[in-house]
Write a protein that holds these residues in place. Structure first.
Motif, PDB file in Angstrom:
ATOM      1  N   THR A   1      -8.330  19.059 -23.362  1.00  0.00           N
ATOM      2  CA  THR A   1      -9.591  18.330 -23.204  1.00  0.00           C
ATOM      3  C   THR A   1     -10.558  19.105 -22.323  1.00  0.00           C
ATOM      4  O   THR A   1     -11.761  19.178 -22.613  1.00  0.00           O
ATOM      5  CB  THR A   1      -9.331  16.938 -22.591  1.00  0.00           C
ATOM      6  OG1 THR A   1      -8.450  16.213 -23.449  1.00  0.00           O
ATOM      7  CG2 THR A   1     -10.629  16.164 -22.413  1.00  0.00           C
ATOM      8  N   ILE A   2     -10.051  19.719 -21.244  1.00  0.00           N
ATOM      9  CA  ILE A   2     -10.902  20.510 -20.350  1.00  0.00           C
ATOM     10  C   ILE A   2     -11.581  21.639 -21.114  1.00  0.00           C
ATOM     11  O   ILE A   2     -12.741  21.980 -20.857  1.00  0.00           O
ATOM     12  CB  ILE A   2     -10.069  21.069 -19.175  1.00  0.00           C
ATOM     13  CG1 ILE A   2      -9.598  19.917 -18.265  1.00  0.00           C
ATOM     14  CG2 ILE A   2     -10.863  22.093 -18.370  1.00  0.00           C
ATOM     15  CD1 ILE A   2      -8.538  20.322 -17.264  1.00  0.00           C
ATOM     16  N   ASN A   3     -10.876  22.209 -22.085  1.00  0.00           N
ATOM     17  CA  ASN A   3     -11.408  23.340 -22.850  1.00  0.00           C
ATOM     18  C   ASN A   3     -12.038  22.936 -24.174  1.00  0.00           C
ATOM     19  O   ASN A   3     -12.351  23.799 -24.997  1.00  0.00           O
ATOM     20  CB  ASN A   3     -10.292  24.358 -23.099  1.00  0.00           C
ATOM     21  CG  ASN A   3      -9.843  25.051 -21.835  1.00  0.00           C
ATOM     22  OD1 ASN A   3     -10.659  25.588 -21.105  1.00  0.00           O
ATOM     23  ND2 ASN A   3      -8.550  25.018 -21.552  1.00  0.00           N
ATOM     24  N   ASP A   4     -12.225  21.639 -24.387  1.00  0.00           N
ATOM     25  CA  ASP A   4     -12.789  21.134 -25.636  1.00  0.00           C
ATOM     26  C   ASP A   4     -14.301  21.013 -25.496  1.00  0.00           C
ATOM     27  O   ASP A   4     -14.797  20.151 -24.772  1.00  0.00           O
ATOM     28  CB  ASP A   4     -12.170  19.773 -25.979  1.00  0.00           C
ATOM     29  CG  ASP A   4     -12.671  19.223 -27.306  1.00  0.00           C
ATOM     30  OD1 ASP A   4     -13.505  19.886 -27.959  1.00  0.00           O
ATOM     31  OD2 ASP A   4     -12.236  18.127 -27.692  1.00  0.00           O
ATOM     32  N   ALA A   5     -15.035  21.889 -26.166  1.00  0.00           N
ATOM     33  CA  ALA A   5     -16.495  21.882 -26.059  1.00  0.00           C
ATOM     34  C   ALA A   5     -17.105  20.607 -26.633  1.00  0.00           C
ATOM     35  O   ALA A   5     -18.262  20.282 -26.346  1.00  0.00           O
ATOM     36  CB  ALA A   5     -17.080  23.104 -26.760  1.00  0.00           C
ATOM     37  N   ASP A   6     -16.351  19.860 -27.453  1.00  0.00           N
ATOM     38  CA  ASP A   6     -16.867  18.614 -28.018  1.00  0.00           C
ATOM     39  C   ASP A   6     -16.676  17.423 -27.087  1.00  0.00           C
ATOM     40  O   ASP A   6     -17.233  16.348 -27.328  1.00  0.00           O
ATOM     41  CB  ASP A   6     -16.165  18.313 -29.354  1.00  0.00           C
ATOM     42  CG  ASP A   6     -16.680  19.192 -30.481  1.00  0.00           C
ATOM     43  OD1 ASP A   6     -17.781  19.761 -30.319  1.00  0.00           O
ATOM     44  OD2 ASP A   6     -15.998  19.320 -31.497  1.00  0.00           O
ATOM     45  N   ALA A   7     -15.887  17.591 -26.046  1.00  0.00           N
ATOM     46  CA  ALA A   7     -15.643  16.487 -25.111  1.00  0.00           C
ATOM     47  C   ALA A   7     -16.908  16.202 -24.305  1.00  0.00           C
ATOM     48  O   ALA A   7     -17.648  17.115 -23.935  1.00  0.00           O
ATOM     49  CB  ALA A   7     -14.482  16.831 -24.180  1.00  0.00           C
ATOM     50  N   THR A   8     -17.152  14.919 -24.037  1.00  0.00           N
ATOM     51  CA  THR A   8     -18.306  14.559 -23.215  1.00  0.00           C
ATOM     52  C   THR A   8     -18.041  14.993 -21.768  1.00  0.00           C
ATOM     53  O   THR A   8     -16.880  15.158 -21.356  1.00  0.00           O
ATOM     54  CB  THR A   8     -18.544  13.045 -23.246  1.00  0.00           C
ATOM     55  OG1 THR A   8     -17.413  12.381 -22.637  1.00  0.00           O
ATOM     56  CG2 THR A   8     -18.715  12.546 -24.676  1.00  0.00           C
TER      57      THR A   8
ATOM     58  N   GLU B   1     -18.119  13.254 -19.165  1.00  0.00           N
ATOM     59  CA  GLU B   1     -17.318  12.236 -18.493  1.00  0.00           C
ATOM     60  C   GLU B   1     -15.835  12.381 -18.841  1.00  0.00           C
ATOM     61  O   GLU B   1     -14.959  12.312 -17.970  1.00  0.00           O
ATOM     62  CB  GLU B   1     -17.801  10.835 -18.887  1.00  0.00           C
ATOM     63  CG  GLU B   1     -19.209  10.482 -18.417  1.00  0.00           C
ATOM     64  CD  GLU B   1     -20.301  11.126 -19.253  1.00  0.00           C
ATOM     65  OE1 GLU B   1     -21.445  11.203 -18.772  1.00  0.00           O
ATOM     66  OE2 GLU B   1     -20.000  11.579 -20.399  1.00  0.00           O
ATOM     67  N   VAL B   2     -15.544  12.597 -20.124  1.00  0.00           N
ATOM     68  CA  VAL B   2     -14.155  12.766 -20.564  1.00  0.00           C
ATOM     69  C   VAL B   2     -13.569  14.041 -19.975  1.00  0.00           C
ATOM     70  O   VAL B   2     -12.422  14.076 -19.510  1.00  0.00           O
ATOM     71  CB  VAL B   2     -14.078  12.781 -22.103  1.00  0.00           C
ATOM     72  CG1 VAL B   2     -12.702  13.226 -22.583  1.00  0.00           C
ATOM     73  CG2 VAL B   2     -14.410  11.403 -22.669  1.00  0.00           C
ATOM     74  N   MET B   3     -14.380  15.108 -19.954  1.00  0.00           N
ATOM     75  CA  MET B   3     -13.903  16.373 -19.406  1.00  0.00           C
ATOM     76  C   MET B   3     -13.615  16.248 -17.904  1.00  0.00           C
ATOM     77  O   MET B   3     -12.608  16.757 -17.406  1.00  0.00           O
ATOM     78  CB  MET B   3     -14.948  17.466 -19.664  1.00  0.00           C
ATOM     79  CG  MET B   3     -14.411  18.877 -19.520  1.00  0.00           C
ATOM     80  SD  MET B   3     -15.632  20.127 -19.999  1.00  0.00           S
ATOM     81  CE  MET B   3     -15.774  19.830 -21.755  1.00  0.00           C
ATOM     82  N   GLU B   4     -14.507  15.560 -17.196  1.00  0.00           N
ATOM     83  CA  GLU B   4     -14.311  15.374 -15.756  1.00  0.00           C
ATOM     84  C   GLU B   4     -13.056  14.550 -15.476  1.00  0.00           C
ATOM     85  O   GLU B   4     -12.292  14.839 -14.548  1.00  0.00           O
ATOM     86  CB  GLU B   4     -15.524  14.695 -15.131  1.00  0.00           C
ATOM     87  CG  GLU B   4     -15.416  14.542 -13.615  1.00  0.00           C
ATOM     88  CD  GLU B   4     -16.644  13.918 -12.994  1.00  0.00           C
ATOM     89  OE1 GLU B   4     -16.691  13.807 -11.754  1.00  0.00           O
ATOM     90  OE2 GLU B   4     -17.572  13.522 -13.737  1.00  0.00           O
ATOM     91  N   GLN B   5     -12.828  13.520 -16.290  1.00  0.00           N
ATOM     92  CA  GLN B   5     -11.623  12.702 -16.118  1.00  0.00           C
ATOM     93  C   GLN B   5     -10.370  13.547 -16.341  1.00  0.00           C
ATOM     94  O   GLN B   5      -9.410  13.460 -15.569  1.00  0.00           O
ATOM     95  CB  GLN B   5     -11.630  11.523 -17.085  1.00  0.00           C
ATOM     96  CG  GLN B   5     -10.391  10.629 -16.947  1.00  0.00           C
ATOM     97  CD  GLN B   5     -10.401   9.464 -17.925  1.00  0.00           C
ATOM     98  OE1 GLN B   5     -11.412   9.174 -18.557  1.00  0.00           O
ATOM     99  NE2 GLN B   5      -9.269   8.800 -18.065  1.00  0.00           N
ATOM    100  N   ALA B   6     -10.386  14.378 -17.385  1.00  0.00           N
ATOM    101  CA  ALA B   6      -9.224  15.232 -17.660  1.00  0.00           C
ATOM    102  C   ALA B   6      -9.005  16.227 -16.526  1.00  0.00           C
ATOM    103  O   ALA B   6      -7.867  16.495 -16.128  1.00  0.00           O
ATOM    104  CB  ALA B   6      -9.421  15.972 -18.980  1.00  0.00           C
ATOM    105  N   LEU B   7     -10.106  16.764 -15.975  1.00  0.00           N
ATOM    106  CA  LEU B   7     -10.000  17.705 -14.864  1.00  0.00           C
ATOM    107  C   LEU B   7      -9.421  17.028 -13.629  1.00  0.00           C
ATOM    108  O   LEU B   7      -8.550  17.589 -12.946  1.00  0.00           O
ATOM    109  CB  LEU B   7     -11.380  18.289 -14.554  1.00  0.00           C
ATOM    110  CG  LEU B   7     -11.447  19.436 -13.549  1.00  0.00           C
ATOM    111  CD1 LEU B   7     -10.636  20.629 -14.030  1.00  0.00           C
ATOM    112  CD2 LEU B   7     -12.891  19.833 -13.302  1.00  0.00           C
ATOM    113  N   ASN B   8      -9.881  15.810 -13.358  1.00  0.00           N
ATOM    114  CA  ASN B   8      -9.357  15.060 -12.205  1.00  0.00           C
ATOM    115  C   ASN B   8      -7.872  14.744 -12.388  1.00  0.00           C
ATOM    116  O   ASN B   8      -7.081  14.830 -11.441  1.00  0.00           O
ATOM    117  CB  ASN B   8     -10.148  13.767 -12.010  1.00  0.00           C
ATOM    118  CG  ASN B   8     -11.561  14.025 -11.497  1.00  0.00           C
ATOM    119  OD1 ASN B   8     -11.823  15.077 -10.897  1.00  0.00           O
ATOM    120  ND2 ASN B   8     -12.467  13.092 -11.735  1.00  0.00           N
TER     121      ASN B   8
END
Length: 401
Positions: A177-184, A186-193
């Protein structure tokens, strides 16, 4: 020469139709006419653009050019390019200079030796074989990215860091998800956290009960938890996205150059050298940047302190002064000096690991599926063209035995 040349209005980003591995065509003209030219950055900063192999190497090797993100103007379009970045968190050594950078780099270099990376070869071959077995069992077609190009480096980096087997699926989902350019955002930040929280608990566990892995080794160094987590996230990002894109886009390029793929099938011993040529030809991290810490003479012009120089790695890797017939993929070429792993003190720390993963991955794929082909027309392959280039998916097919 004077610095009064008109600035290029923006970084060229549009690649030739049907050739996602080729740089935007404007770079060839710029490299021939003015290999160091003025460039207007998205935030309005007027800096520089270097496009020749010699100049890009010079910038990357000169410690008077900084990698600190708070000094940098981003040449890439996007919302982030309009705002100056804060100083990098402790442990983010690719955004550090001098003593701070060398402290982390020296510590980690000893853990990424050629010898240690070669010891991982058997594990990488095992992972690759298991993934190819799974592809073969599911029928006569698959998405190469989800079936092979993404999970192979994910398994390797989990093994290297010492992520428990039971947690690997959770960890891989977050990193995907962190590396998914299609992720919003918010979703990317949640996955990073969530990945950060997972690593925090993992670091605590390694401190209490070290095992034979890189993260356990790092807990014995003079590093804080935030530093350890940042280093782990950095290794994770560098170890996943780069190799995934190289295997995915590299396979697409080989399938689109059947005479080169045929050469590798006939002479598998060419594969190690072919990886270097693919790194040159694809240059999946096409653009980087450095900012001048003082006035610097470069290419007959004066770069003023505070100005950012964008370095076009893909243009440098296609420089005919360095590589004859540079726009041709030639698996027999000796691509010595290719800049796909960068250059200078910030050259990719995990380059030996990346090489082994690609060598094992391509070798296994070509051996297992000698009649591999695209399952869709080439123009239906969805390509990624942002800070990295690659393919989001690569539908492939093969003949069942």
């Amino acid at each position: 020469m004077p610095n009064s040349l008109p600035a290029v209005a923006e970084l060229p980003m549009t690649r030739p139709e049907g050739r996602p591995w080729d740089p935007p065509e404007e770079f060839a003209r710029l490299r021939a006419e003015q290999p160091l030219c003025r460039l207007t950055f998205p935030d309005g900063h007027v800096g520089w653009l270097a496009t020749s192999h010699a100049l890009v190497r010079e910038v990357l090797a000169d410690p008077r050019f900084s990698s600190r993100q708070e000094l940098m103007h981003s040449p890439l379009p996007g919302a982030n390019a309009l705002e100056r970045m804060p100083p990098a968190d402790p442990g983010m050594f690719i955004r550090a200079d001098g003593i701070e950078h060398s402290r982390y780099r020296t510590m980690l270099t000893g853990k990424f030796t050629v010898r240690r990376m070669r010891q991982l070869t058997d594990r990488i071959e095992q992972f690759a074989s298991e993934l190819l077995d799974a592809m073969e069992r599911q029928g006569s077609s698959a998405d190469l990215v989800t079936a092979f190009a993404r999970p192979l480096p994910a398994l390797v980096i989990c093994d290297l860091l010492g992520v428990p087997y039971a947690d690997r699926e959770f960890f891989q989902e977050r990193t995907a998800t962190i590396n998914d350019a299609d992720a919003t955002p918010e979703v990317m930040e949640q996955a990073l956290n969530e990945a950060g929280a997972f690593l925090y608990e993992l670091v605590k566990a390694k401190r209490a009960d070290p095992t034979d892995d890189l993260l356990s080794d790092l807990t014995k160094e003079d590093l804080t938890e935030p530093e350890l987590i940042q280093i782990a996230l950095l290794l994770l990002g560098g170890g996943l996205d780069t190799t995934t894109n190289m295997i995915g886009l590299g396979t697409f390029a080989l399938l689109s150059h059947p005479e080169q793929l045929a050469a590798l099938r006939a002479e598998p011993e060419l594969i190690d050298g072919a990886v270097e040529e693919l790194m040159r030809f694809l240059t999946i991290a096409p653009v980087s940047a450095r900012s001048a810490l003082e006035d610097i003479e470069l290419g007959g012009r004066q770069v003023k302190a505070g100005e950012t120089v964008a370095v076009a790695m893909h243009a440098a890797n296609r420089d005919p002064e360095k590589y004859p017939d540079p726009d041709t993929l030639d698996v027999r070429r000796r691509a010595v000096g290719q800049l796909g792993f960068g250059h200078g003190v910030h050259q990719c720390l995990g380059q030996q690991l990346g090489r082994i993963e690609m060598q094992v991955g391509f070798r296994g794929l070509i051996r297992r599926f000698p009649h591999l082909r695209l399952a869709v027309p080439a123009d239906q392959v969805r390509t990624r063209e942002d800070s990295f280039i690659g393919v989001y998916g690569l539908p492939v097919a093969w003949d069942e035995v």
